[in-house]
Scaffold this motif. Structure first.
Motif, PDB file in Angstrom:
ATOM      1  N   SER A 230       0.809  -1.221   0.000  1.00 33.21           N
ATOM      2  CA  SER A 230       0.000   0.000   0.000  1.00 33.21           C
ATOM      3  C   SER A 230       0.844   1.272   0.000  1.00 33.21           C
ATOM      4  O   SER A 230       0.297   2.373  -0.051  1.00 33.21           O
ATOM      5  N   SER A 231       2.174   1.140   0.030  1.00 33.77           N
ATOM      6  CA  SER A 231       3.036   2.313  -0.184  1.00 33.77           C
ATOM      7  C   SER A 231       2.964   2.795  -1.623  1.00 33.77           C
ATOM      8  O   SER A 231       3.240   3.967  -1.904  1.00 33.77           O
ATOM      9  N   ASN A 232       2.616   1.898  -2.545  1.00 35.63           N
ATOM     10  CA  ASN A 232       2.798   2.207  -3.962  1.00 35.63           C
ATOM     11  C   ASN A 232       1.896   3.311  -4.497  1.00 35.63           C
ATOM     12  O   ASN A 232       2.268   4.009  -5.436  1.00 35.63           O
ATOM     13  N   ASP A 233       0.700   3.490  -3.905  1.00 35.79           N
ATOM     14  CA  ASP A 233      -0.122   4.607  -4.372  1.00 35.79           C
ATOM     15  C   ASP A 233       0.513   5.940  -3.977  1.00 35.79           C
ATOM     16  O   ASP A 233       0.459   6.919  -4.723  1.00 35.79           O
ATOM     17  N   LYS A 234       1.156   5.977  -2.826  1.00 31.34           N
ATOM     18  CA  LYS A 234       1.836   7.196  -2.384  1.00 31.34           C
ATOM     19  C   LYS A 234       3.080   7.456  -3.224  1.00 31.34           C
ATOM     20  O   LYS A 234       3.385   8.604  -3.563  1.00 31.34           O
ATOM     21  N   LEU A 235       3.812   6.407  -3.540  1.00 32.74           N
ATOM     22  CA  LEU A 235       4.980   6.543  -4.403  1.00 32.74           C
ATOM     23  C   LEU A 235       4.571   7.071  -5.780  1.00 32.74           C
ATOM     24  O   LEU A 235       5.233   7.952  -6.343  1.00 32.74           O
ATOM     25  N   ALA A 236       3.478   6.540  -6.328  1.00 31.73           N
ATOM     26  CA  ALA A 236       3.050   6.927  -7.678  1.00 31.73           C
ATOM     27  C   ALA A 236       2.590   8.378  -7.752  1.00 31.73           C
ATOM     28  O   ALA A 236       2.608   8.986  -8.830  1.00 31.73           O
ATOM     29  N   ALA A 237       2.199   8.947  -6.617  1.00 27.17           N
ATOM     30  CA  ALA A 237       1.740  10.341  -6.600  1.00 27.17           C
ATOM     31  C   ALA A 237       2.879  11.341  -6.414  1.00 27.17           C
ATOM     32  O   ALA A 237       2.644  12.553  -6.417  1.00 27.17           O
ATOM     33  N   PHE A 238       4.102  10.847  -6.298  1.00 30.42           N
ATOM     34  CA  PHE A 238       5.242  11.681  -5.935  1.00 30.42           C
ATOM     35  C   PHE A 238       6.050  12.065  -7.169  1.00 30.42           C
ATOM     36  O   PHE A 238       6.175  11.289  -8.109  1.00 30.42           O
ATOM     37  N   ASP A 239       6.612  13.268  -7.148  1.00 22.57           N
ATOM     38  CA  ASP A 239       7.529  13.731  -8.189  1.00 22.57           C
ATOM     39  C   ASP A 239       8.676  14.445  -7.481  1.00 22.57           C
ATOM     40  O   ASP A 239       8.524  15.562  -6.997  1.00 22.57           O
ATOM     41  N   ALA A 240       9.828  13.779  -7.412  1.00 20.52           N
ATOM     42  CA  ALA A 240      10.946  14.301  -6.628  1.00 20.52           C
ATOM     43  C   ALA A 240      11.453  15.645  -7.131  1.00 20.52           C
ATOM     44  O   ALA A 240      11.992  16.442  -6.361  1.00 20.52           O
ATOM     45  N   PHE A 241      11.309  15.899  -8.425  1.00 22.27           N
ATOM     46  CA  PHE A 241      11.930  17.085  -9.022  1.00 22.27           C
ATOM     47  C   PHE A 241      10.915  18.136  -9.453  1.00 22.27           C
ATOM     48  O   PHE A 241      11.240  19.052 -10.203  1.00 22.27           O
ATOM     49  N   ALA A 242       9.679  18.050  -8.961  1.00 20.08           N
ATOM     50  CA  ALA A 242       8.571  18.863  -9.472  1.00 20.08           C
ATOM     51  C   ALA A 242       8.869  20.359  -9.459  1.00 20.08           C
ATOM     52  O   ALA A 242       8.538  21.073 -10.408  1.00 20.08           O
ATOM     53  N   HIS A 243       9.463  20.843  -8.389  1.00 16.91           N
ATOM     54  CA  HIS A 243       9.701  22.286  -8.251  1.00 16.91           C
ATOM     55  C   HIS A 243      11.179  22.557  -7.958  1.00 16.91           C
ATOM     56  O   HIS A 243      11.508  23.528  -7.265  1.00 16.91           O
ATOM     57  N   LEU A 244      12.046  21.729  -8.510  1.00 19.44           N
ATOM     58  CA  LEU A 244      13.470  21.880  -8.237  1.00 19.44           C
ATOM     59  C   LEU A 244      14.018  23.199  -8.779  1.00 19.44           C
ATOM     60  O   LEU A 244      15.019  23.715  -8.283  1.00 19.44           O
ATOM     61  N   ASP A 245      13.331  23.753  -9.757  1.00 17.93           N
ATOM     62  CA  ASP A 245      13.767  25.036 -10.312  1.00 17.93           C
ATOM     63  C   ASP A 245      13.652  26.181  -9.308  1.00 17.93           C
ATOM     64  O   ASP A 245      14.266  27.235  -9.481  1.00 17.93           O
ATOM     65  N   THR A 246      12.888  25.978  -8.232  1.00 15.58           N
ATOM     66  CA  THR A 246      12.641  27.064  -7.276  1.00 15.58           C
ATOM     67  C   THR A 246      13.748  27.212  -6.236  1.00 15.58           C
ATOM     68  O   THR A 246      13.745  28.193  -5.483  1.00 15.58           O
ATOM     69  N   VAL A 247      14.688  26.260  -6.150  1.00 16.09           N
ATOM     70  CA  VAL A 247      15.659  26.314  -5.055  1.00 16.09           C
ATOM     71  C   VAL A 247      16.814  27.268  -5.334  1.00 16.09           C
ATOM     72  O   VAL A 247      17.513  27.685  -4.417  1.00 16.09           O
ATOM     73  N   SER A 248      17.064  27.605  -6.582  1.00 13.99           N
ATOM     74  CA  SER A 248      18.142  28.527  -6.939  1.00 13.99           C
ATOM     75  C   SER A 248      17.949  29.856  -6.204  1.00 13.99           C
ATOM     76  O   SER A 248      16.815  30.324  -6.062  1.00 13.99           O
ATOM     77  N   PRO A 249      19.020  30.448  -5.650  1.00 16.85           N
ATOM     78  CA  PRO A 249      20.441  30.199  -5.906  1.00 16.85           C
ATOM     79  C   PRO A 249      21.103  29.182  -4.988  1.00 16.85           C
ATOM     80  O   PRO A 249      22.331  29.085  -4.982  1.00 16.85           O
ATOM     81  N   ARG A 250      20.330  28.438  -4.198  1.00 20.28           N
ATOM     82  CA  ARG A 250      20.952  27.360  -3.433  1.00 20.28           C
ATOM     83  C   ARG A 250      21.412  26.275  -4.414  1.00 20.28           C
ATOM     84  O   ARG A 250      20.679  25.925  -5.333  1.00 20.28           O
ATOM     85  N   PRO A 251      22.601  25.720  -4.213  1.00 22.45           N
ATOM     86  CA  PRO A 251      23.194  24.844  -5.223  1.00 22.45           C
ATOM     87  C   PRO A 251      22.785  23.382  -5.093  1.00 22.45           C
ATOM     88  O   PRO A 251      22.469  22.893  -3.996  1.00 22.45           O
ATOM     89  N   VAL A 252      22.841  22.692  -6.227  1.00 28.21           N
ATOM     90  CA  VAL A 252      22.512  21.270  -6.316  1.00 28.21           C
ATOM     91  C   VAL A 252      23.665  20.545  -6.992  1.00 28.21           C
ATOM     92  O   VAL A 252      24.166  20.977  -8.033  1.00 28.21           O
ATOM     93  N   LEU A 253      24.071  19.427  -6.410  1.00 27.75           N
ATOM     94  CA  LEU A 253      25.092  18.552  -6.989  1.00 27.75           C
ATOM     95  C   LEU A 253      24.508  17.167  -7.176  1.00 27.75           C
ATOM     96  O   LEU A 253      23.884  16.619  -6.263  1.00 27.75           O
ATOM     97  N   LEU A 254      24.725  16.588  -8.355  1.00 27.51           N
ATOM     98  CA  LEU A 254      24.294  15.225  -8.652  1.00 27.51           C
ATOM     99  C   LEU A 254      25.525  14.408  -9.028  1.00 27.51           C
ATOM    100  O   LEU A 254      26.242  14.761  -9.968  1.00 27.51           O
ATOM    101  N   ILE A 255      25.783  13.353  -8.282  1.00 30.77           N
ATOM    102  CA  ILE A 255      26.911  12.471  -8.546  1.00 30.77           C
ATOM    103  C   ILE A 255      26.362  11.136  -9.030  1.00 30.77           C
ATOM    104  O   ILE A 255      25.486  10.540  -8.386  1.00 30.77           O
ATOM    105  N   VAL A 256      26.869  10.675 -10.155  1.00 35.92           N
ATOM    106  CA  VAL A 256      26.339   9.459 -10.761  1.00 35.92           C
ATOM    107  C   VAL A 256      27.472   8.656 -11.373  1.00 35.92           C
ATOM    108  O   VAL A 256      28.492   9.217 -11.789  1.00 35.92           O
ATOM    109  N   GLY A 257      27.313   7.342 -11.411  1.00 37.10           N
ATOM    110  CA  GLY A 257      28.266   6.489 -12.112  1.00 37.10           C
ATOM    111  C   GLY A 257      28.020   6.540 -13.605  1.00 37.10           C
ATOM    112  O   GLY A 257      26.863   6.532 -14.057  1.00 37.10           O
ATOM    113  N   SER A 258      29.095   6.567 -14.387  1.00 37.20           N
ATOM    114  CA  SER A 258      28.942   6.651 -15.839  1.00 37.20           C
ATOM    115  C   SER A 258      28.225   5.440 -16.411  1.00 37.20           C
ATOM    116  O   SER A 258      27.629   5.512 -17.488  1.00 37.20           O
ATOM    117  N   GLU A 259      28.268   4.301 -15.708  1.00 36.42           N
ATOM    118  CA  GLU A 259      27.643   3.071 -16.194  1.00 36.42           C
ATOM    119  C   GLU A 259      26.298   2.785 -15.532  1.00 36.42           C
ATOM    120  O   GLU A 259      25.728   1.708 -15.737  1.00 36.42           O
TER     121      GLU A 259
END
Length: 314
Positions: A230-259
C-alpha cells in the motif's frame, strides 16, 4: 562489509518527528570541540536501506572532513518508530529530513546557517524534494539519485511491463481492501532474497542491489527487504523534481556512475534545476558501486567535500 568503521563510530541519538522517535547516528569531526560551531549535513538512506549502510558510510567520511553529519533511519523503518512498519511514504520521508534539520539546529555546536543535505538513491530524490520547501538546507547533493515517483509510474530501469501503473494500482487496491477487511498487511520485496530468485528477467539494478543488501557485502539485520504494497499509491503520486527550479540560488550537486542504468534520473534532476548546479560522473561506476566500493566512494566523497566546502562556508 567494505568498511569496518562507518557505523560503529557514530554516536546513537534519537530525535522527534511529531510524536515519533527517530533513530540516528551522529558523526563528529576527529578534532571535535564542543565550544566551536561546525557545518552539518543530513544524510538520507535509500529505499530499503538503514542508517548503518551507505548513509553512515558517507556521514563518516564527511565527519572526517570536518562536518557534523547525521545518518538516520526513516520513520516506520529500521530502529525508528512508526506504524505501520515498513511504510515507504515519500511525504513522510521528506518530513523525516525536515525533522533531522530540526534536531541539528538544537545542537549548540552546529551552525544553523551552514546546514546541507545529501542522500543516496531514493534518499537523493527525497533530499532534493525536501530542499524545495526546507529553506534551512543551504546546499544539497544526490548520489545515484532515484525518483521513486517515476519508477512507481513507469517501472524499474530496464524493465517494461504494459500498463504498469494500472496494474500496480490494482494490486494496491486489492491489498488495501484485504487489510480493511481484517487481513494481514501485504508486503513486496525490494530485491530478491537470495540468488535462487535471480533469473534472466531480473533487472541490472536488482542484481546489483541484491548483492549489496542480501549478502555479507552490506547486509544488516534491520534492513528487512520488505515494504508495504500500500506504499505504492503514495509513491506513484510523488515527483521528486517537481519544483526543483525554485531552489536557486541554493546549489545542487548530482553524482552518478557513468555506467549506471539509473543515469536518466540524475539527468532529469539536472535539467529541472537552475544554476548553480552540477552533474558529476564517476567513470566506470554503476548505480550501486557508489554505495560502498572504495575506488568509487573516494572520488564521490572528494567531490562532496569540495561542494559543501564551497557552499557552506562561514
Amino acid at each position: 562489509m567494505q568498511y569496518t568503521t562507518h557505523y560503529t563510530e557514530g554516536k546513537k541519538v534519537t530525535f522527534k518527528k511529531f510524536s515519533l522517535n527517530l533513530a540516528g547516528l551522529l558523526f563528529l569531526p576527529p578534532d571535535f570541540d564542543a565550544a566551536r560551531t561546525y557545518p552539518a549535513i543530513v544524510v538520507t538512506h535509500p529505499g530499503g536501506g538503514v542508517k548503518e549502510q551507505c548513509s553512515s558510510l558517507y556521514a563518516w567520511h564527511l565527519a572526517q572532513a570536518g562536518y557534523v553529519a547525521l545518518a538516520f533511519d526513516a520513520s516506520h523503518q529500521g530502529e525508528s518508530e512508526g506504524l505501520p512498519r515498513y511504510l515507504e511514504d515519500p511525504t513522510s520521508r521528506v518530513e523525516d529530513i525536515r525533522s533531522a534539520v530540526d534536531y541539528l539546529v538544537t545542537l549548540d555546536y552546529v551552525d544553523p546557517q551552514r546546514i546541507g543535505a545529501m542522500g543516496v538513491c531514493a534518499g537523493g530524490g527525497y533530499t532534493l524534494s525536501a530542499m524545495q520547501t526546507e529553506a534551512r538546507i543551504r546546499a544539497a547533493a544526490g548520489i545515484s539519485t532515484w525518483d521513486v515517483g517515476d519508477s512507481a509510474k513507469n517501472g524499474f530501469p530496464g524493465v517494461h511491463i504494459d500498463n504498469f501503473l494500472q496494474k500496480l494500482l490494482q494490486e494496491v487496491a486489492e491489498a488495501r481492501t484485504a487489510e480493511a477487511r481484517g487481513g494481514e498487511p501485504a508486503y513486496w520485496k525490494y530485491v530478491p532474497d537470495d540468488s535462487s530468485e535471480i533469473n534472466e528477467q531480473t533487472s541490472t539494478i536488482q542484481r546489483e542491489a541484491w548483492e549489496y543488501y542480501r549478502t555479507p557485502r552490506c547486509q544488516y539485520p534491520t534492513s528487512v527487504n520488505r515494504y508495504l504494497v500500500s506504499s505504492n499509491d503514495k509513491l506513484a503520486a510523488f515527483d521528486a523534481f517537481a519544483h526543483l527550479d525554485t531552489v536557486s540560488p541554493r546549489p545542487v550537486l548530482l553524482i552518478v556512475g557513468s555506467e549506471a542504468d539509473t543515469l536518466y534520473f540524475s539527468e532529469a534532476a539536472y535539467a529541472a534545476a537552475r544554476e548553480p548546479k552540477e552533474l558529476y560522473s564517476i567513470p566506470g561506476a554503476s548505480h550501486v558501486d557508489l554505495y560502498d566500493k572504495p575506488e568509487f566512494v573516494q572520488p564521490a566523497v572528494q567531490k562532496l567535500t569540495d561542494f559543501f566546502g564551497q557552499h557552506l562556508r562561514g
